[in-house]
Design a protein around this motif. Structure first.
Motif, mmCIF file in Angstrom:
data_model
loop_
_atom_site.group_PDB
_atom_site.id
_atom_site.type_symbol
_atom_site.label_atom_id
_atom_site.label_comp_id
_atom_site.label_asym_id
_atom_site.label_seq_id
_atom_site.Cartn_x
_atom_site.Cartn_y
_atom_site.Cartn_z
ATOM 1 N N GLY A 20 0.993 -1.299 -0.294
ATOM 2 C CA GLY A 20 -0.041 0.095 -0.004
ATOM 3 C C GLY A 20 0.987 1.357 -0.071
ATOM 4 N N GLN A 21 2.058 1.191 -0.127
ATOM 5 C CA GLN A 21 3.076 2.293 -0.289
ATOM 6 C C GLN A 21 3.037 2.613 -1.678
ATOM 7 N N HIS A 22 3.478 4.365 -1.862
ATOM 8 C CA HIS A 22 3.372 4.814 -3.177
ATOM 9 C C HIS A 22 5.044 4.550 -3.581
ATOM 10 N N VAL A 23 5.148 3.840 -4.472
ATOM 11 C CA VAL A 23 6.644 3.976 -5.158
ATOM 12 C C VAL A 23 6.703 5.010 -6.335
ATOM 13 N N ASP A 42 16.702 6.105 -19.608
ATOM 14 C CA ASP A 42 17.140 4.522 -19.531
ATOM 15 C C ASP A 42 17.651 4.131 -18.139
ATOM 16 N N GLU A 43 17.452 5.091 -17.096
ATOM 17 C CA GLU A 43 17.963 4.995 -15.968
ATOM 18 C C GLU A 43 17.128 5.723 -14.882
ATOM 19 N N LEU A 44 16.355 4.897 -13.753
ATOM 20 C CA LEU A 44 15.607 5.501 -13.114
ATOM 21 C C LEU A 44 15.851 5.088 -11.526
ATOM 22 N N ASN A 45 15.581 5.807 -10.597
ATOM 23 C CA ASN A 45 15.332 5.293 -9.089
ATOM 24 C C ASN A 45 13.868 5.104 -8.769
ATOM 25 N N ALA A 46 13.636 4.010 -7.973
ATOM 26 C CA ALA A 46 12.670 3.702 -7.496
ATOM 27 C C ALA A 46 12.655 3.985 -5.867
ATOM 28 N N ASP A 47 11.870 4.869 -5.352
ATOM 29 C CA ASP A 47 11.746 5.516 -4.121
ATOM 30 C C ASP A 47 10.486 5.458 -3.493
ATOM 31 N N SER A 70 10.831 7.723 2.094
ATOM 32 C CA SER A 70 12.085 8.417 1.402
ATOM 33 C C SER A 70 12.643 9.625 2.175
ATOM 34 N N TYR A 71 13.860 9.198 2.392
ATOM 35 C CA TYR A 71 14.904 10.344 2.991
ATOM 36 C C TYR A 71 15.395 11.159 1.745
#
Length: 139
Positions: free
Chosen positions: A46-49, A90-95, A100-101
């Motif tokens: 249930g968290q938002h990524v 072509d490069e992402l962060n998933a947080d 998130s800090y």
């Protein structure tokens, strides 16, 4: 959505972690850079990524996938307009938003228009399907 809930196309200052840095064991982005929220999804908990793409003034290397940011879009996102800028796709962060800090400031600096945001999302989806997307998980 609430005012502090990131949406696709919004641009934030974010400590983006490049994949080569993560592979070396680094966990923090070396500097805060403008970055674009590509999409926000809800995980099984249930968290938002948030999937976040970096913005750079450095011309993309051959073989990289990026979109040059038109001046109009740079203005909308409150980015510099006197230098060329690219969204690296072509490069992402998933947080995870809730934990998130790295997303310190929850107010965006600006936002891309709907058509440019759709172009970003479409290309990221194409890369994901083709297996050409690098992802650094910040979770």
């Amino acid at each position: 959505m609430t005012a502090d809930f990131p949406a696709a196309g919004q641009v934030f200052d974010y400590h983006f972690l490049w994949k080569w840095q993560a592979e070396r064991g680094e966990t923090e982005g070396r500097k805060k850079r403008p970055s674009c929220v590509v999409v926000v999804v809800t995980n099984q908990a249930g968290q938002h990524v948030m999937f976040i793409a970096p913005i750079t003034s450095k011309s993309p290397a051959p073989g990289r996938t990026a979109l040059e940011i038109p001046e109009t879009e740079a203005r909308r996102a409150r980015l510099e307009t006197d230098v060329p800028l690219w969204v690296i796709l072509d490069e992402l962060n998933a947080d995870v938003l809730e934990t998130s800090y790295t997303l310190e400031e929850r107010s965006p600096r600006g936002s891309f228009g709907a058509a440019f945001t759709d172009a970003i999302l479409h290309e990221v989806q194409r890369l994901r399907t083709a297996g050409g997307l690098k992802l650094s998980r910040r979770t």
